[in-house]
Enzyme design. Structure first.
Site, PDB file in Angstrom:
ATOM      1  N   GLY A  12       0.828  -1.203   0.000  1.00 17.88           N
ATOM      2  CA  GLY A  12       0.000   0.000   0.000  1.00 17.88           C
ATOM      3  C   GLY A  12       0.859   1.248   0.000  1.00 17.88           C
ATOM      4  CB  SER A  13       0.032   4.657   1.143  1.00 18.07           C
ATOM      5  OG  SER A  13      -1.172   4.722   0.395  1.00 18.07           O
TER       6      SER A  13
END
Length: 637
Positions: A292-293
């Site tokens: 993810g981020s």
């Protein structure tokens, strides 16, 4: 002539006799001097018997001197069947079976076995003291209790996956116990006695051979940091009923692991009560998932290093989504963030902005940096069971794969890979091999046999790019999604991550791994901390609210443990309505009560003593203190 022949024969016989005598002398000399040790050993082997005395396993100690893996002295049952008279075998078997709670038939097999020494295994191993006392009270010939050392983990589940566990014979089976088993294992001793061909003990003096204990190990783990990690992992599981949770802390300037843990964990003292999966899956190094981020740190660092973006000058307009080969990739914020610099793209974790960065880099450049930072291969940490992750083959990377990889989707990485890569991004661009062992030494002589050293794998980015990334990470905590981690007076950097989980190629609904990568201090990093929660229940689907309270508590502990000093030039926080606002306390010493009150507007002031002039103040002038906090003034004349 006849007598001459006789005389000659006598000489020959005498020479033959003399020669044989010399041969005998030489043979005796060879036996008594040259071949003595060999023959003596063979003779002893025929007559001597050994009662084994097990050595103690080396201790495992944290970097601050806390023993976390020690030994307990126990006893085990050993039989010498030949010394148990035929008329006594049934009684011995009956009594021992009753004490050990096993069948008579099973015990009789041990008692009557045709062997010189019979170790009663496993029912006679590591006996409790009360059971050992009952056996000792029998006072039977041929029944012996010998000393054994049992591995003991004083703090039970503490650092369990990292330490691993040992089997019933004190052999390392996982974790550090397995990796460094040859150093931790000592050499057993024995009590040697002599017996005749029938096994009857002879009245010759016994020989005691002292066991040699294993070497001790000092880890890079800090006991207090690990305690903080264990506490917050328990809090996370209790509150969110997560499937898994993990935390990893590293010194970015060496690769030394300061703390690591995960849930579920296990108690290595009682490892038999757990499944193989629970014991062997050391999540910080084994678990693979879409990051993810937090992976946006990698994309941003690569883009800055290649010069394709200036974070503070270049801009991007976010409409809320972007189309790539027919697929719509959305920003988490409906309607988008509008016009923003790429620094704000990083602060806001804006997916369309990272798609733009991915295309600015191109697939060859982006994936070359992914390789450079160590993704897709093991880091080489000195623990067993490390995963490698999964990265797209460049031949299979098209526009959509390039776009999703840029914001951390579609690739699979391990926590240790992420922490190692981010450490290189913030430490000036040096990728170090992570390690848990500090040194191995003999505690009796204080001789160090093996000293671990930091190991540079390769250079990744320039020091200037590293400086820019430290600023960007600090900006995320001050003005972006990491504001809940902000600590006034301490420059903290970080990045949130929320990754949807995949099962059989399909993204699961409302099932996420939420994570946070923190750097402390952001301007001169001493710790990189990573936390991930797998499928937390009853929470907003935002890592900025779920992970950050626990990260902040651990960082506050680390500040105290490592005695990290306050830093100046901290980026001022964009305060939210419910945040505590901090202000610098004015100097009011020598002021009147009314003057002090005006200068300290908004603070809760309490006065101690008589008089109208301020003599002392707490907190002191120049310190930052949250508004509405209590300030104490000592008054006098």
């Amino acid at each position: 002539m006849f007598f001459k022949k006789i005389h000659k024969r006598i000489k020959i016989v005498l020479l033959i006799i003399l020669f044989c005598f010399l041969l005998i002398i030489c043979k005796v000399f060879y036996i008594q001097v040259i071949d003595y040790q060999k023959l003596n050993k063979l003779a002893n082997a025929l007559w001597s018997r050994n009662l084994p005395i097990e050595s103690e396993r080396g201790k495992i100690i944290t970097s601050d001197g806390t023993v976390i893996a020690d030994n307990l002295t126990t006893t085990s049952l050993v039989l010498i069947p030949n010394q148990i008279k035929d008329g006594m075998k049934e009684k011995v078997a009956t009594d021992l079976a009753k004490i050990l709670n096993v069948s008579y038939e099973e015990m009789y097999k041990h008692v009557s076995k045709k062997t010189s020494i019979e170790r009663v295994h496993p029912e006679g191993r590591r006996l409790d003291y009360d059971i050992a006392d009952k056996i000792n009270a029998l006072n039977y010939d041929g029944v012996y209790l010998v000393k054994e050392a049992k591995r003991y983990y004083k703090y039970a589940n503490f650092l369990s996956h990292c330490l691993g566990y040992v089997g019933i014979d004190n052999q390392g089976l996982s974790g550090l116990e397995l990796t460094y088993d040859e150093y931790l294992t000592g050499e057993s001793g024995a009590i040697k006695y002599y017996s005749d061909a029938k096994g009857q003990r002879l009245s010759l003096s016994e020989v005691y051979v002292k066991p040699q204990n294993g070497m001790d190990m000092e880890l890079t783990i800090d006991y207090n940091i690990q305690t903080s990690i264990e506490r917050e992992l328990d809090n996370i599981v209790t509150k969110y009923n997560a499937e898994h949770a993990l935390i990893l802390a590293m010194d970015p300037n060496s690769g030394a692991i300061l703390g690591m843990g995960s849930r579920p964990d296990f108690d290595p003292n009682n490892y038999q009560q757990y499944s193989i999966e629970e014991i062997n899956r050391n999540l910080p190094i084994w678990m693979t998932y879409e990051p993810g981020s937090t992976f946006k740190i990698i994309t941003t660092a690569s883009a800055v290093e290649e010069g394709v973006v200036n974070l503070e000058k270049d801009t991007f307009y976010d409409t809320g989504s972007v189309k790539v080969t027919g697929s719509t990739l959305r920003c988490w914020k409906a309607g988008g963030h509008g016009h923003q610099t790429f620094l704000q793209v990083f602060e806001n974790s804006c997916n369309p902005g990272f798609v733009s960065l991915g295309f600015k880099l191109g697939k060859e450049k982006l994936f070359s940096y992914i390789d450079l930072f160590g993704f897709g291969e093991q880091t080489g940490i000195d623990l067993n069971g490390e995963g490698s992750g999964i990265i797209f083959s460049l031949n299979n990377v098209h526009d959509l794969e390039l776009a999703t990889t840029a914001f951390g989707q579609g690739v699979s990485v391990t926590p240790i890979q992420q922490v190692t890569a981010v450490s290189s991004i913030v430490n000036g661009g040096y990728l170090y091999k992570p390690y848990v062992l500090n040194n191995i030494y003999d505690s009796n002589t204080n001789t160090i046999f093996y000293q671990n050293q930091k190991s540079l794998v390769r250079k990744t980015i320039s020091s200037n790019t590293s400086k820019i990334m430290r600023m960007a990470l600090e900006s995320v905590v001050a003005r972006g999604g990491g504001k809940k981690v902000y600590i006034d007076g301490y420059r903290v950097g970080g990045k949130t991550g929320t990754a949807q989980k995949v099962q059989n190629g399909v993204y699961l609904a409302n099932n996420y791994i939420m994570s946070f990568m923190a750097v402390l201090p952001a301007n001169d990093p001493e710790v990189v901390l990573y936390l991930a929660i797998d499928n937390p229940k009853k929470t907003a689907l935002l890592s900025s609210y779920t992970t950050t309270p626990y990260v902040r508590k651990i960082l506050l502990d680390i500040i105290d443990i490592m005695k990290i000093k306050k830093q100046s030039d901290q980026i001022e926080k964009d305060y939210e309505w419910n945040d505590k606002k901090y202000y610098e306390v004015e100097n009011v010493i020598g002021k009147t009560k009314s003057e002090a009150k005006k200068l300290l507007t908004g603070f809760d002031i309490s006065y101690v003593g008589d008089g109208n002039i301020v003599k002392e103040q707490t907190p002191k002038a120049g310190e930052r203190y949250y508004q509405t906090g209590k300030i104490r003034l000592l008054m006098g004349e």
